[in-house]
Design a protein around this motif. Sequence first.
Motif, PDB file in Angstrom:
ATOM      1  N   LEU A   6       0.832  -1.202   0.000  1.00 61.09           N
ATOM      2  CA  LEU A   6       0.000   0.000   0.000  1.00 61.09           C
ATOM      3  C   LEU A   6       0.866   1.250   0.000  1.00 61.09           C
ATOM      4  N   VAL A  12      -5.563   3.562  -4.392  1.00 60.01           N
ATOM      5  CA  VAL A  12      -6.858   3.727  -3.720  1.00 60.01           C
ATOM      6  C   VAL A  12      -7.972   3.291  -4.673  1.00 60.01           C
TER       7      VAL A  12
ATOM      8  N   VAL B  40      -9.049   1.902  -9.838  1.00 55.56           N
ATOM      9  CA  VAL B  40      -8.047   2.099  -8.788  1.00 55.56           C
ATOM     10  C   VAL B  40      -7.116   3.237  -9.212  1.00 55.56           C
ATOM     11  N   VAL B  42      -3.632   5.228  -8.705  1.00 53.29           N
ATOM     12  CA  VAL B  42      -2.300   4.866  -8.220  1.00 53.29           C
ATOM     13  C   VAL B  42      -1.400   6.092  -8.230  1.00 53.29           C
ATOM     14  N   ASN B 183      -0.327  -5.744  -9.597  1.00 50.58           N
ATOM     15  CA  ASN B 183      -0.764  -6.047  -8.236  1.00 50.58           C
ATOM     16  C   ASN B 183      -2.001  -5.241  -7.850  1.00 50.58           C
ATOM     17  N   VAL B 184      -1.990  -3.956  -8.152  1.00 49.57           N
ATOM     18  CA  VAL B 184      -3.111  -3.130  -7.688  1.00 49.57           C
ATOM     19  C   VAL B 184      -4.397  -3.401  -8.464  1.00 49.57           C
ATOM     20  N   ASN B 187      -5.066  -7.657  -7.282  1.00 50.48           N
ATOM     21  CA  ASN B 187      -5.060  -8.058  -5.871  1.00 50.48           C
ATOM     22  C   ASN B 187      -5.861  -7.056  -5.037  1.00 50.48           C
ATOM     23  N   PRO B 188      -6.991  -7.464  -4.503  1.00 52.04           N
ATOM     24  CA  PRO B 188      -7.832  -6.512  -3.755  1.00 52.04           C
ATOM     25  C   PRO B 188      -7.168  -5.955  -2.499  1.00 52.04           C
ATOM     26  N   LEU B 189      -6.134  -6.629  -2.008  1.00 51.58           N
ATOM     27  CA  LEU B 189      -5.496  -6.159  -0.779  1.00 51.58           C
ATOM     28  C   LEU B 189      -4.380  -5.149  -1.048  1.00 51.58           C
ATOM     29  N   ALA B 190      -4.107  -4.889  -2.311  1.00 49.10           N
ATOM     30  CA  ALA B 190      -3.005  -3.983  -2.632  1.00 49.10           C
ATOM     31  C   ALA B 190      -3.457  -2.533  -2.762  1.00 49.10           C
ATOM     32  N   SER B 191      -4.720  -2.282  -2.479  1.00 47.14           N
ATOM     33  CA  SER B 191      -5.196  -0.899  -2.554  1.00 47.14           C
ATOM     34  C   SER B 191      -6.121  -0.614  -1.378  1.00 47.14           C
TER      35      SER B 191
END
Lengths: 300, 212
Positions: A6, A12, B40, B42, B183-184, B187-191
């Motif tokens: 993150l 986001v 998303v 970034v 990744n973003v 992968n749902p956990l990367a954001s």
Amino acid sequence: MVHETLAATNAVVTLDVALPDIFWGWYVTMNMWAKSIGTGLIFMLFLLMKKNASEMEGLRTSTLIVSFVFMNIFLLFTWLDLHQMWRMWHIFFYPHWTSAITVGAWMATLFVGLEFLMIVVMLLRNNTAAFDKLLFWVTLLAIPVTLYTAGIMAEATARELWQMPTESAQMILAATLSGSAAMILIGGSKLSDETRTFFGSVLGLSALMAFIIYMSEYIFGAMKAEEVAAILEYVKGHGEYATMFWIGQWVAYILPMLLVALSRVKNSTAMLNLAAILAIAGLWVVKHVWLVIPQLLPLS
Amino acid sequence: MQLGFLVDLHLCMGCKGCEIACKVENEVPLSTWRLRVKYVDVGTFPETKRTFTPLRCNHCENAPCERICPVSALHYLENGIVNIDKERCIGCAGCVMACPYGAIYIDPQTQTADKCTYCAHRIASSMMPACVVACPVQANIFGDLDDPTSNISKYIQTHQGDVQVRKPEKGTNPHHYYTGGGNVTLNPLASRREEGHNLFNDITKLPLGGHH
């Protein structure tokens, strides 16, 4: 780990559509809780038969009826949780045997049927010999009936927190915890001091083992997988379910362990009864937290 | 025949045409989605970019939803599509709990599970899925993975090293691929998901899909 990713990406989610989060809510908690008591009582009745059969007198029918009632509560909430509950019969006419739900539904139905048969045997014939023979087979069946929910949780691939070996252990321990607690309350003065102490030991040890497993998950689970780490955030620090998680651990496990130990020191039945009540009530909370938190994790 | 899907994320511009085409074609009720496009953002201003990721059923070879369904409502077709029989479904939501991609929902009208079927009814009439037809930039590539001359097979051949699936660690062997992903996007956990700070509206959790 997640937080490093993150920080590196500063990514986001700015648009994702609404999806309902909790699909398996408190109906499923009721299902697991009631089943633990229902099958746990059978385990305890079997242990009582092996330990001191003479104390079975007057407890066979009452214990079995309580177990039968809780098994029917379990079946009722399982049924109510279906969005198409009137199609329940599809499980029996279109069974898909790779599903732990199917296997469990069949076994639970057979289990409740056998329990009903045993109640009839006692109420109409007072045939304790036939009852005790049936009890052996019902106890055997109670093992997979207890475990199959762990199978469902293992097949729920999206919920990384639920792992088969630990959930199996937790299901059995939930049954021995709530079963021994219920047996202490049902048995009352019909149980000798020695037998009551024995069930108190089962209660205390079940609480200890279950607590160790939860703490192991709490401390080490996050090191194994980022999904588990993300889920455990809900119960760590100021997470959404932190309070409920710790209320469950204290009421279901820590306080009953302490009370069981104190009841032995002070030879107090009241303390043991309180431990039993707390364990049964706390188990519901513990099960609910563990059921709900993995469903909060975004999958998209 | 093994049908598969590939989304070229280099091409996707987030128009949501596929999403709407899917809604119309399959009469997907309000508040539920067979296909969703996730945005998303970034980076840190002024060095930012926006990514778009269409998400749908991955039609896994080793589908957890098929395995957990107690009544075979979720089943494989001969062409590899994981289809759903809504008349059979009992609404236990086991499939919802099993799908690692969040691709299955409970239809609020029928109270049964539903998801993307790769428009199996259109395939049966030799038509492409609605989302493929609607895409203005041909970011959706659909076809037979077993046929080396199909568009999808050729696309995979020419983009080797850039073809990804979501959550490969789950062992589901998805038949839905992405190129240009990262990744973003996958992968749902990367954001992060910040409540109340969304592009068009808040991420609201509607009390739908369940009756309690």
